[in-house]
Design a protein around this motif. Structure first.
Motif, PDB file in Angstrom:
ATOM      1  N   ALA A 248      74.398 -15.369  23.519  1.00  0.00           N
ATOM      2  CA  ALA A 248      73.158 -15.391  24.168  1.00  0.00           C
ATOM      3  C   ALA A 248      71.858 -15.883  22.906  1.00  0.00           C
ATOM      4  O   ALA A 248      71.102 -16.553  23.189  1.00  0.00           O
ATOM      5  N   LEU A 249      71.988 -15.080  22.123  1.00  0.00           N
ATOM      6  CA  LEU A 249      70.880 -15.237  20.830  1.00  0.00           C
ATOM      7  C   LEU A 249      71.014 -16.680  20.523  1.00  0.00           C
ATOM      8  O   LEU A 249      69.812 -17.218  20.254  1.00  0.00           O
ATOM      9  N   LEU A 250      72.249 -17.240  20.198  1.00  0.00           N
ATOM     10  CA  LEU A 250      72.403 -18.552  19.806  1.00  0.00           C
ATOM     11  C   LEU A 250      71.973 -19.798  20.810  1.00  0.00           C
ATOM     12  O   LEU A 250      71.339 -20.725  20.222  1.00  0.00           O
ATOM     13  N   THR A 251      72.501 -19.373  21.969  1.00  0.00           N
ATOM     14  CA  THR A 251      72.027 -20.277  22.979  1.00  0.00           C
ATOM     15  C   THR A 251      70.631 -20.379  23.304  1.00  0.00           C
ATOM     16  O   THR A 251      69.988 -21.668  23.760  1.00  0.00           O
TER      17      THR A 251
ATOM     18  N   LYS B 276      66.635 -19.849  15.243  1.00  0.00           N
ATOM     19  CA  LYS B 276      65.327 -20.615  14.433  1.00  0.00           C
ATOM     20  C   LYS B 276      64.359 -19.866  14.327  1.00  0.00           C
ATOM     21  O   LYS B 276      63.434 -20.248  13.581  1.00  0.00           O
ATOM     22  N   HIS B 277      64.208 -18.751  14.584  1.00  0.00           N
ATOM     23  CA  HIS B 277      62.968 -17.963  14.500  1.00  0.00           C
ATOM     24  C   HIS B 277      63.371 -16.386  13.902  1.00  0.00           C
ATOM     25  O   HIS B 277      62.139 -15.695  13.479  1.00  0.00           O
ATOM     26  N   PHE B 278      64.420 -16.093  13.928  1.00  0.00           N
ATOM     27  CA  PHE B 278      64.952 -14.842  13.103  1.00  0.00           C
ATOM     28  C   PHE B 278      66.216 -15.177  12.140  1.00  0.00           C
ATOM     29  O   PHE B 278      66.979 -15.987  12.614  1.00  0.00           O
ATOM     30  N   ARG B 279      66.409 -14.323  11.181  1.00  0.00           N
ATOM     31  CA  ARG B 279      67.513 -14.364  10.335  1.00  0.00           C
ATOM     32  C   ARG B 279      68.404 -13.255  11.165  1.00  0.00           C
ATOM     33  O   ARG B 279      67.815 -12.109  11.190  1.00  0.00           O
TER      34      ARG B 279
ATOM     35  N   SER C  95      55.601  -6.822  20.244  1.00  0.00           N
ATOM     36  CA  SER C  95      57.208  -7.256  21.054  1.00  0.00           C
ATOM     37  C   SER C  95      57.846  -6.345  21.753  1.00  0.00           C
ATOM     38  O   SER C  95      58.243  -6.705  22.700  1.00  0.00           O
ATOM     39  N   ILE C  96      57.683  -5.207  21.092  1.00  0.00           N
ATOM     40  CA  ILE C  96      58.385  -4.153  21.602  1.00  0.00           C
ATOM     41  C   ILE C  96      57.621  -3.797  23.205  1.00  0.00           C
ATOM     42  O   ILE C  96      58.353  -3.332  24.235  1.00  0.00           O
ATOM     43  N   GLU C  97      56.401  -3.818  22.944  1.00  0.00           N
ATOM     44  CA  GLU C  97      55.672  -3.151  24.217  1.00  0.00           C
ATOM     45  C   GLU C  97      55.785  -4.477  25.233  1.00  0.00           C
ATOM     46  O   GLU C  97      55.757  -4.250  26.585  1.00  0.00           O
ATOM     47  N   ALA C  98      55.838  -5.723  24.571  1.00  0.00           N
ATOM     48  CA  ALA C  98      55.956  -6.645  26.032  1.00  0.00           C
ATOM     49  C   ALA C  98      57.395  -6.768  26.530  1.00  0.00           C
ATOM     50  O   ALA C  98      57.545  -7.151  27.772  1.00  0.00           O
ATOM     51  N   ALA C  99      58.378  -6.378  25.820  1.00  0.00           N
ATOM     52  CA  ALA C  99      59.903  -6.421  26.029  1.00  0.00           C
ATOM     53  C   ALA C  99      59.855  -5.295  27.223  1.00  0.00           C
ATOM     54  O   ALA C  99      60.417  -5.310  28.244  1.00  0.00           O
ATOM     55  N   LYS C 100      59.204  -4.193  26.798  1.00  0.00           N
ATOM     56  CA  LYS C 100      59.314  -2.918  27.684  1.00  0.00           C
ATOM     57  C   LYS C 100      58.756  -3.314  29.088  1.00  0.00           C
ATOM     58  O   LYS C 100      59.133  -2.837  30.241  1.00  0.00           O
ATOM     59  N   ALA C 101      57.626  -4.228  29.133  1.00  0.00           N
ATOM     60  CA  ALA C 101      56.786  -4.515  30.348  1.00  0.00           C
ATOM     61  C   ALA C 101      57.738  -5.505  31.083  1.00  0.00           C
ATOM     62  O   ALA C 101      57.647  -5.500  32.460  1.00  0.00           O
TER      63      ALA C 101
ATOM     64  N   GLN D 249      73.348 -11.041  28.446  1.00  0.00           N
ATOM     65  CA  GLN D 249      72.547 -12.449  28.564  1.00  0.00           C
ATOM     66  C   GLN D 249      71.307 -12.260  29.133  1.00  0.00           C
ATOM     67  O   GLN D 249      70.476 -13.162  28.803  1.00  0.00           O
ATOM     68  N   GLU D 250      71.180 -11.386  30.336  1.00  0.00           N
ATOM     69  CA  GLU D 250      70.051 -11.420  31.219  1.00  0.00           C
ATOM     70  C   GLU D 250      68.842 -10.844  30.131  1.00  0.00           C
ATOM     71  O   GLU D 250      67.593 -11.295  30.292  1.00  0.00           O
ATOM     72  N   GLY D 251      69.176  -9.929  29.578  1.00  0.00           N
ATOM     73  CA  GLY D 251      68.197  -9.242  28.450  1.00  0.00           C
ATOM     74  C   GLY D 251      67.837 -10.296  27.555  1.00  0.00           C
ATOM     75  O   GLY D 251      66.388 -10.286  27.294  1.00  0.00           O
ATOM     76  N   VAL D 252      68.667 -11.036  26.904  1.00  0.00           N
ATOM     77  CA  VAL D 252      68.300 -11.802  26.068  1.00  0.00           C
ATOM     78  C   VAL D 252      67.498 -12.991  26.417  1.00  0.00           C
ATOM     79  O   VAL D 252      66.317 -13.669  25.922  1.00  0.00           O
ATOM     80  N   ARG D 253      67.545 -13.502  27.581  1.00  0.00           N
ATOM     81  CA  ARG D 253      66.791 -14.651  28.263  1.00  0.00           C
ATOM     82  C   ARG D 253      65.613 -13.897  28.596  1.00  0.00           C
ATOM     83  O   ARG D 253      64.547 -14.947  28.385  1.00  0.00           O
ATOM     84  N   ARG D 254      65.298 -12.887  29.098  1.00  0.00           N
ATOM     85  CA  ARG D 254      64.084 -12.152  28.943  1.00  0.00           C
ATOM     86  C   ARG D 254      63.267 -11.937  27.834  1.00  0.00           C
ATOM     87  O   ARG D 254      61.865 -12.329  27.637  1.00  0.00           O
ATOM     88  N   LEU D 255      63.947 -11.798  26.766  1.00  0.00           N
ATOM     89  CA  LEU D 255      63.351 -11.593  25.373  1.00  0.00           C
ATOM     90  C   LEU D 255      62.847 -13.033  25.004  1.00  0.00           C
ATOM     91  O   LEU D 255      61.720 -13.198  24.309  1.00  0.00           O
ATOM     92  N   LYS D 256      63.913 -14.198  25.350  1.00  0.00           N
ATOM     93  CA  LYS D 256      63.390 -15.282  24.858  1.00  0.00           C
ATOM     94  C   LYS D 256      61.870 -15.774  25.482  1.00  0.00           C
ATOM     95  O   LYS D 256      61.022 -16.428  24.890  1.00  0.00           O
ATOM     96  N   LYS D 257      61.610 -15.430  26.811  1.00  0.00           N
ATOM     97  CA  LYS D 257      60.426 -15.701  27.533  1.00  0.00           C
ATOM     98  C   LYS D 257      59.234 -15.050  26.822  1.00  0.00           C
ATOM     99  O   LYS D 257      58.224 -15.513  26.714  1.00  0.00           O
ATOM    100  N   ILE D 258      59.295 -13.789  26.695  1.00  0.00           N
ATOM    101  CA  ILE D 258      58.099 -12.957  26.043  1.00  0.00           C
ATOM    102  C   ILE D 258      57.775 -12.983  24.592  1.00  0.00           C
ATOM    103  O   ILE D 258      56.963 -13.098  24.284  1.00  0.00           O
ATOM    104  N   LEU D 259      58.974 -13.467  23.913  1.00  0.00           N
ATOM    105  CA  LEU D 259      58.664 -13.758  22.413  1.00  0.00           C
ATOM    106  C   LEU D 259      58.202 -15.319  22.142  1.00  0.00           C
ATOM    107  O   LEU D 259      58.152 -15.513  21.190  1.00  0.00           O
TER     108      LEU D 259
END
Length: 479
Positions: A394-397, A402-405, A428-434, A467-477
């Protein structure tokens, strides 16, 4: 002496007599040296048996309110505490002495724990501090407990060795020999109530106030704060892709606390060259290495890494914890070291708490003896391997690389995403929580390090949710 008895009350009559007389003493209706009514007379007055009154007087005597003699009968004793006012009413409030080191350690521990507080109301929580615990584990643990109880002998309920039950140490000894290449005898092991207690016992035995202790930075706060509480001089050693940077260690270092198999929290494994540097430093400077193997069973490519202890048993103190392998609630860990050091640690444990509770010990022994431990670890390793693969995919997809090591991809129960210096963890944590996703910061693990990033656990989250969690993280980050 008038005493009111409530015969409809559930309180026994003798207790009511005791309460009434004590009240009269406190309110000065009875004074020091006043003689109480003889038992036979008071029994007649209250219409109760003489034995009831005698029982009440015996209780007053036991509590120290009265004295008795053959000639003088039963008298109220002289005491300054019997005043009409509330005892100690005029005294200033009492508080324990201030302890700056303890208070600072407590504050930092609270910060770490609060930053890693699990969010039960979130849709997806990438918590990283605990393994998956399900009904299957509870069932096999319960089964092991019942089998252990069937084998339990009466003498097992008595006092036992402060090293821990021999049966448990024997099972752990065999496991360490096969899985970690650690060959020791049972007297080279002490069981404790978890890693935190193990570290504290080690610090008390091997160190004195003001000694220099090297810790990884970022690193496990529990170890650093335990040393801080014991007033040690803390030296933070930076961590890179090969583990702790050994050439930063002061020559005077007495103990070096490391997590070589899976650095906590960055997830890197200490390289062979760095291991040799560390061992060489310990031998040449007569230092101890504290090797914390907190989740070494969960390695997904190849077997568990060899321990530092197996290479320098006189200079390494090894800790095996069952909190990440099985469950934090078990609260058992094993310290392994030389006979001389283990003898001292066992003596200290005996002084502090004599021995560990028996139930968790006998259950863990049964868990090993019945083969449940090996089967359970094998099962969970396969489960975590699938979840780790789902996390990486999920992270690589979604191009997180490209943004984190990305660190910690081969071992353990979480991955570490390291951001740039200007990365805002809190935002980032607050945005993810939202967005209904729980992620966790690196900063509480740092002492002097200014590294930034996020910790994402996968042990307690299935593949679809990952997979769903990483998808949401991509959007908020905004990746």
């Amino acid at each position: 002496m008038y005493i009111h008895l409530d015969r409809s009350s559930a309180t026994p009559l003798w207790q009511q007599i005791v309460t009434e007389i004590i009240q009269k003493i406190h309110t000065q209706k009875l004074h020091p040296d006043d003689q109480l009514t003889p038992t036979r007379v008071l029994a007649q007055e209250l219409n109760v048996s003489r034995s009831t009154v005698q029982l009440a007087y015996d209780e007053l005597l036991a509590r120290g309110y009265v004295s008795t003699s053959r000639r003088g009968g039963t008298k109220v004793i002289s005491s300054d505490q019997y005043t009409a006012s509330t005892p100690h009413q005029s005294e200033p409030p009492f508080s324990p002495p201030t302890r700056p080191h303890f208070e600072e350690a407590e504050k930092q521990m609270d910060h770490w724990l609060s930053a890693n507080q699990f969010h039960e109301k979130l849709d997806i929580d990438f918590r990283h501090q605990e393994p998956a615990i399900d009904a299957h584990f509870q069932n096999i643990w319960k089964r092991s407990l019942m089998k252990a109880l069937q084998r339990l002998d009466m003498k097992d309920w008595g006092y036992s060795s402060s090293h821990g039950l021999w049966e448990v140490r024997s099972e752990i000894r065999q496991y360490l020999s096969v899985e970690r290449g650690i060959d020791v005898e049972e007297d080279q092991m002490v069981l404790t109530g978890g890693t935190q207690q193990a570290i504290d016992l080690i610090s008390q035995v091997l160190l004195k106030k003001g000694d220099t202790v090297a810790v990884e930075d970022p690193g496990f706060p529990g170890a650093r704060l335990s040393f801080m509480h014991r007033e040690m001089n803390i030296h933070p050693s930076p961590v890179d892709e090969e583990g702790m940077v050994v050439n930063t260690l002061p020559r005077r270092t007495k103990l070096i606390a490391v997590t070589p198999s899976h650095q906590r929290p960055t997830g890197v494994c200490m390289s062979v060259n760095r291991r040799q540097q560390l061992l060489k430093f310990a031998v040449s400077h007569q230092s101890y290495i504290l090797e914390d193997d907190f989740d070494g069973d969960y390695r997904y490519h190849g077997g568990p890494l060899p321990s530092l202890f197996s290479e320098a048993p006189e200079h390494v103190i090894y800790i095996l914890s069952f909190s990440k392998v099985l469950a934090p609630g078990i609260r058992l860990a094993a310290i392994v070291g030389s006979r001389a050091v283990m003898k001292e640690i066992a003596a200290l444990q005996s002084l502090i708490q004599r021995q560990l509770p028996i139930m968790e010990q006998i259950t863990l022994a049964s868990f090993f003896k019945e083969g449940e431990f090996t089967r359970y670890v094998r099962r969970m390793r396969q489960l975590y391997k699938k979840r780790q693969a789902a996390m990486m995919e999920a992270l690589l997809t979604h191009h997180f690389d490209k943004h984190f090591r990305i660190y910690g991809t081969d071992t353990g129960l979480h991955v570490f995403l390291e951001g740039a210096q200007d990365f805002d963890e809190k935002e980032s944590i607050e945005a993810a929580k939202a967005a209904g996703v729980g992620i966790y910061p690196l900063s509480p693990y740092c002492f002097e390090s200014n590294r930034k990033g996020l910790l994402l656990g996968f042990a307690c989250t299935d593949e679809n949710m990952i997979q769903e969690g990483v998808r949401r993280l991509k959007k908020i980050l905004h990746i």
